[in-house]
Design a protein around this motif. Sequence first.
Motif, mmCIF file in Angstrom:
data_model
loop_
_atom_site.group_PDB
_atom_site.id
_atom_site.type_symbol
_atom_site.label_atom_id
_atom_site.label_comp_id
_atom_site.label_asym_id
_atom_site.label_seq_id
_atom_site.Cartn_x
_atom_site.Cartn_y
_atom_site.Cartn_z
ATOM 1 N N THR A 144 0.827 -1.207 0.000
ATOM 2 C CA THR A 144 0.000 0.000 0.000
ATOM 3 C C THR A 144 0.866 1.264 0.000
ATOM 4 O O THR A 144 0.499 2.270 -0.590
ATOM 5 N N ASN A 147 2.097 1.728 -3.485
ATOM 6 C CA ASN A 147 0.947 2.174 -4.272
ATOM 7 C C ASN A 147 0.765 3.683 -4.130
ATOM 8 O O ASN A 147 0.583 4.404 -5.124
ATOM 9 N N ARG A 152 0.916 3.769 -8.860
ATOM 10 C CA ARG A 152 0.525 2.563 -9.595
ATOM 11 C C ARG A 152 -0.591 1.839 -8.859
ATOM 12 O O ARG A 152 -0.772 2.005 -7.651
ATOM 13 N N SER A 153 -1.328 0.992 -9.587
ATOM 14 C CA SER A 153 -2.454 0.300 -8.982
ATOM 15 C C SER A 153 -1.988 -0.725 -7.954
ATOM 16 O O SER A 153 -0.853 -1.225 -8.029
ATOM 17 N N ILE A 154 -2.889 -1.040 -7.006
ATOM 18 C CA ILE A 154 -2.608 -2.070 -6.017
ATOM 19 C C ILE A 154 -2.272 -3.383 -6.707
ATOM 20 O O ILE A 154 -1.321 -4.079 -6.335
ATOM 21 N N ARG A 155 -3.057 -3.730 -7.712
ATOM 22 C CA ARG A 155 -2.846 -5.012 -8.399
ATOM 23 C C ARG A 155 -1.457 -5.072 -9.031
ATOM 24 O O ARG A 155 -0.751 -6.075 -8.925
ATOM 25 N N ALA A 218 -7.700 -2.274 0.291
ATOM 26 C CA ALA A 218 -6.315 -2.123 -0.131
ATOM 27 C C ALA A 218 -5.429 -3.236 0.363
ATOM 28 O O ALA A 218 -4.409 -3.545 -0.235
ATOM 29 N N GLN A 222 -4.697 -9.467 -3.763
ATOM 30 C CA GLN A 222 -5.176 -9.118 -5.112
ATOM 31 C C GLN A 222 -4.798 -10.219 -6.099
ATOM 32 O O GLN A 222 -3.746 -10.787 -6.007
#
Length: 222
Positions: A144, A147, A152-155, A218, A222
């Motif tokens: 997190t 992120n 950038r995305s969590i994924r 979050a 993922q």
Amino acid sequence: MSEPTARSGTRPTRRLIHLFVGLALYGASAALLVRAGLGLEPWGVLHQGLARRTGISIGVVSIIVGAVVLLLWIPIRQRPGLGTVSNVFAVGIAMDTTLALVPDVHGLGARIPVMAAGIVLNGLATGLYISARFGPGPRDGLMTGLNRLTGRSIRLVRTAIEVVVVLTGFLLGGSLGAGTVLYALAIGPLAQFFLRVFDLPTPDEGTPDVADRTPQRAILPQ
């Protein structure tokens, strides 16, 4: 007037139970995946690889890695909670304890159910300790934090971290296999399901809680 007071007094106790039972079961689930011998979760691959190289127990390696990852929170300005610090120690201790109690498993007929039990128990444990809202574990907090820092995305961040972790662990001798793939596919839905099962009411407004500043979505796998 007594009913709200009783609820407010019970809520922290329930959250603590969720936290520590969840962390203990998380360590136990990781140990079951080790006993199954069909592949570990991404960080487990790294822990096992380091344990094989150093001769240190995998639970102690988990504690050391968790502490090192926690140090990485400093430059990315993450704030730990009770759950963060507890995660570092409780999971590794529970893992070594379970490995000492559960014997080696032989034959696919026994190893597959143990693997399945480990994955499901891991999802249950994740739902429990996240629902406590005492802060993410060191590894989830790294995710997190990056992120937030990179945008950038969590994924994407989680995928990048776990690819590096898995490859490093594999090169060190950690176990990759069907269990690793099944874990990656199943843990998100399982954690989401058990988070709904164990969800607790949020603390009353006006009560400061550092853990509640971290969105639950979050820190879900993922």
